[in-house]
Design an enzyme around this catalytic site. Structure first.
Site, PDB file in Angstrom:
ATOM      1  N   GLN A  80       0.699  -1.240   0.147  1.00 47.74           N
ATOM      2  CA  GLN A  80       0.045   0.102   0.063  1.00 47.74           C
ATOM      3  C   GLN A  80       0.850   1.328   0.168  1.00 47.74           C
ATOM      4  OE1 GLN A  80      -2.217   1.545   3.645  1.00 47.74           O
ATOM      5  NE2 GLN A  80      -3.863   0.829   2.636  1.00 47.74           N
ATOM      6  N   GLY A  81       0.731   2.249  -1.153  1.00 52.22           N
ATOM      7  CA  GLY A  81       1.293   3.341  -1.049  1.00 52.22           C
ATOM      8  C   GLY A  81       0.452   4.431  -0.739  1.00 52.22           C
ATOM      9  N   SER A 135       0.528   6.561   2.836  1.00 52.11           N
ATOM     10  CA  SER A 135       1.120   7.476   3.824  1.00 52.11           C
ATOM     11  C   SER A 135       2.278   7.985   3.027  1.00 52.11           C
ATOM     12  CB  SER A 135       1.396   6.799   4.978  1.00 52.11           C
ATOM     13  OG  SER A 135       0.278   6.303   5.831  1.00 52.11           O
ATOM     14  N   SER A 154       4.319  -1.999   4.112  1.00 54.96           N
ATOM     15  CA  SER A 154       4.375  -3.038   4.363  1.00 54.96           C
ATOM     16  C   SER A 154       4.471  -3.978   3.413  1.00 54.96           C
ATOM     17  CB  SER A 154       3.274  -3.472   5.598  1.00 54.96           C
ATOM     18  OG  SER A 154       3.164  -2.881   6.507  1.00 54.96           O
ATOM     19  N   GLU A 169     -10.296  -2.232   5.814  1.00 51.90           N
ATOM     20  CA  GLU A 169      -9.043  -2.158   6.734  1.00 51.90           C
ATOM     21  C   GLU A 169      -9.340  -2.236   8.202  1.00 51.90           C
ATOM     22  OE1 GLU A 169      -4.674  -0.047   7.061  1.00 51.90           O
ATOM     23  OE2 GLU A 169      -6.417   1.008   6.310  1.00 51.90           O
TER      24      GLU A 169
END
Lengths: 377, 285
Positions: free
Chosen positions: A121-122, A124, A156, A239
């Protein structure tokens, strides 16, 4: 109002339990936490096994109650966690399923379900954490490609991912929530650099991702250009949904283990410790009931987790930290020994009130969206 | 599994909330504070509405409902701060003449305390050496007895349901006040410090609600004790935080906040208390 599972739900549980009893003994030994390729191989092989047994899409297709049963049974049986498949199964996949074109769904969803491809996941950025919508990674059109420049953080599984669900700014002049776009970035593309970050627990669970004029085909965009914020909100509600329910089952087991150890070493004579563990027993019991309540509610409302998940997340993340602080009381001097699992779990529990929306952000969400308090500065 | 209120259960809860609003609204509550004493007429009205006979079998003239329905009406009683020995009378409705109709008021020794002793027609437990104390709660007269009488989990479950209702009332009051009261040119609820206090009020009620309802559904005595532990905490701490949100008004006799806090303190000492609950739950680990 009942807590009895239907015949159909019990049949689902029995089938799963039977399969787990056969499948788990054939698993290889889990890899070292520092062996990233090994972890990826282990996690994706588990997803493949689930897929072959018909459980690959349980997070997407099953009813909320079946999903709860899945989380409970896999935890009870000591099955592997979702691991490197987390973003694919719980963030990117559901987003593509909800917002993608038929071609995009056909391209990306089957490999996620089969454990062939791993996503990260990109979202933040160094200057866009809680205020995610202020992110500054830019993307502009060049023919049938977007060119992306910027950097992401807290990503992550970036070292081993094939794809990254990327949120970029396509219109710098629009209000901050309006000019964002959701892209599927191939991690092998030229210009992508991954730099692992070391956590306070000593492990490298996440990374920084630098994007230097990376070219992403326009057909890798999910949803409309500049509509990425809405597309992203779909992902965030997943999430914060029932993903933690399995962990509540695990915490209840840890509580039993703590009591056993305390009885064995004499610390059980301390009424302060006993009462602390007794209260935690009530707490995790209630959290499990709340997970069942939320699953039943989702069953009535069509399956999409609502903002009530924020209440669960707030309470659970705090309770988990309390649990491992109590564990330190049981451990005594051993609480300083990294050789003890509970010492390491205590360290990793510190991320729970920060990751996936800090407790402070969650309280603001609860106050504004559930209690209707006015927005302020 | 369908762990949500059924349509009948929602109707029962809403109907009872309506009855209480009509029979024991804010004016009646404040009148009761000014003139303490059990309102026998209200008690009979509750009996007529089926409150006490709710779980008495139909064959014996009751409504034949279960524990799940009982916690819903006790939650409403807690929300309205309904006074009187509700739990003891409710649990005696099957075997004490007149309890089901509200003609007979029943109280019981709970731990070492006896609520509403002077007003009760029937008393469960030994009260020969009962001594009055100056009750902190203006709506719950209390006596103390030398010997302990342990309550069953049914008592704790109904008390927990009342605590849950009270916790919800404090939450609603705090949120309403935070949305209305203005300082620095905006509602105080727009400030994060106040907003986050209010959020915690909800974070306390929802797990307590799940625990109370689940304990009613399963009938597990340990779940009832655990539910009381969480509901005691939710009621007391929600009243405290509501008081804080009210500011100076929260410290006045005129605001209802203190009535919720004081009753929550009383209920926390009745049934299974925190220390006993925690020890009992620890022993089962």
């Amino acid at each position: 109002m009942d807590l009895a599972y239907t015949e159909e739900e019990e049949a689902f549980r029995d089938g799963l339990r039977e399969w787990l009893a056969r499948a788990l003994p054939t698993l290889p030994a889990p890899p070292s936490p520092h062996d990233w390729p090994g972890r990826r191989a282990y996690d994706t092989a588990w997803q493949r096994a689930l897929y072959d047994a018909g459980y690959g899409g349980v997070h997407w297709e099953a009813t909320p109650t079946q999903r709860l049963i899945f989380l409970e049974e896999t935890e009870e049986a000591g099955a592997p966690y979702v691991g490197a498949n987390f973003v694919g199964l719980l963030h990117a996949g559901p987003t593509i399923a909800a917002e993608g074109t038929p071609e995009q769904r056909a391209r990306w969803l089957p490999p996620i379900l089969r454990g062939d491809e791993v996503w990260c996941q990109g979202f933040s950025e160094p200057d866009a954490g809680s205020d995610l919508a202020s992110l500054r990674t830019r993307a502009w059109r060049d023919g049938d490609h977007y060119v992306v420049r910027g950097s992401k953080i807290w990503t992550s599984h970036a070292e081993v991912a094939d794809w990254c669900e990327l949120l970029v700014r396509t219109d710098p002049d629009a209000p901050k929530h309006r000019g964002l776009t959701w892209l599927a970035l191939p991690m092998a593309a030229p210009g992508v650099t991954v730099r692992p970050l070391r956590t306070l627990a000593g492990s490298t669970e996440f990374a920084e991702v630098f994007l230097d004029e990376v070219r992403v085909p326009v057909d890798h965009r999910v949803g409309a250009e500049d509509d990425g914020w809405r597309v992203t909100l779909v992902t965030l509600s997943y999430e914060r949904g029932t993903a933690f329910a399995g962990e509540v089952v695990a915490c209840r087991r840890v509580l039993g283990d703590l009591a056993r150890e305390a009885r064995a070493d004499g610390r059980w004579d301390d009424p302060v410790l006993r009462r602390r563990l007794g209260r935690l027993s009530a707490e995790f019991g209630a959290l499990w009931r709340l997970a069942q309540w939320n699953a039943s509610e989702a069953q009535h409302t069509g399956g999409v987790p609502g903002p009530g998940a924020s209440v669960f997340k707030l309470r659970y993340s705090h309770a988990r930290q309390e649990l491992y602080d109590a564990a330190a009381d049981v451990l005594g001097d051993d609480a300083l020994d990294l050789g003890r699992t509970w010492t390491r779990e205590r360290l990793s529990s510190l991320s729970y009130t920060i990751a996936a929306g800090t407790s402070q952000i969650q309280r603001t969400i609860v106050a504004e969206r559930l209690l209707g308090l006015p927005k302020g500065r | 599994m369908d762990f949500q209120l059924s349509a009948d259960q929602r109707a029962l809860r809403d109907g009872f909330r309506e009855i209480l609003r009509a029979r024991f609204g804010r004016d009646a509550l404040r009148a009761a504070v000014d003139a303490p004493g059990l309102d026998r007429e209200l008690w009979r009205a509750l009996g007529k509405a089926g409150f006490f006979a709710l779980c008495v079998p139909e064959a014996r003239g009751g409504l034949g409902q279960g524990a799940a329905e009982a916690v819903l009406v006790f939650e409403e009683a807690g929300r309205a701060l309904l006074p009187g020995p509700l739990v003891a009378t409710f649990l005696a409705a099957g075997d004490v003449e007149g309890a089901a109709t509200g003609e007979t008021v029943v109280t019981a020794v709970s731990g070492t305390l006896v609520p509403w002793l002077a007003e009760a027609d029937v008393v469960r437990g030994d009260v020969t050496a009962a001594e009055p104390l100056r009750s902190v709660d203006p709506l719950t007269p209390l006596h103390r007895v030398p010997g302990r009488r342990e309550d069953g989990p049914d008592v704790s479950l109904l008390l927990a349901a009342e605590q849950l209702g009270s916790a919800c009332a404090s939450r609603d009051a705090a949120v309403r006040y935070a949305g209305e009261r203005e300082q620095f040119g905006q509602p105080i609820g727009a400030f994060q410090a106040v907003k986050h206090l209010c959020a915690e009020l909800l974070v306390r009620t929802e797990p307590a609600r799940a625990a109370v309802y689940a304990a009613a559904v399963t009938g597990d005595p340990r779940e009832a004790v655990a539910a009381k532990l969480l509901a005691d905490d939710a009621a007391v701490r929600n009243a405290r935080d509501c008081l804080q949100v009210y500011g100076g008004m929260g410290f006045t006799w005129e605001a209802d906040v203190h009535l919720h806090l004081k009753r929550a303190w009383v209920r926390a000492r009745l049934g299974t208390t925190a220390a006993r609950a925690e020890e009992e739950l620890a022993a089962a680990l």
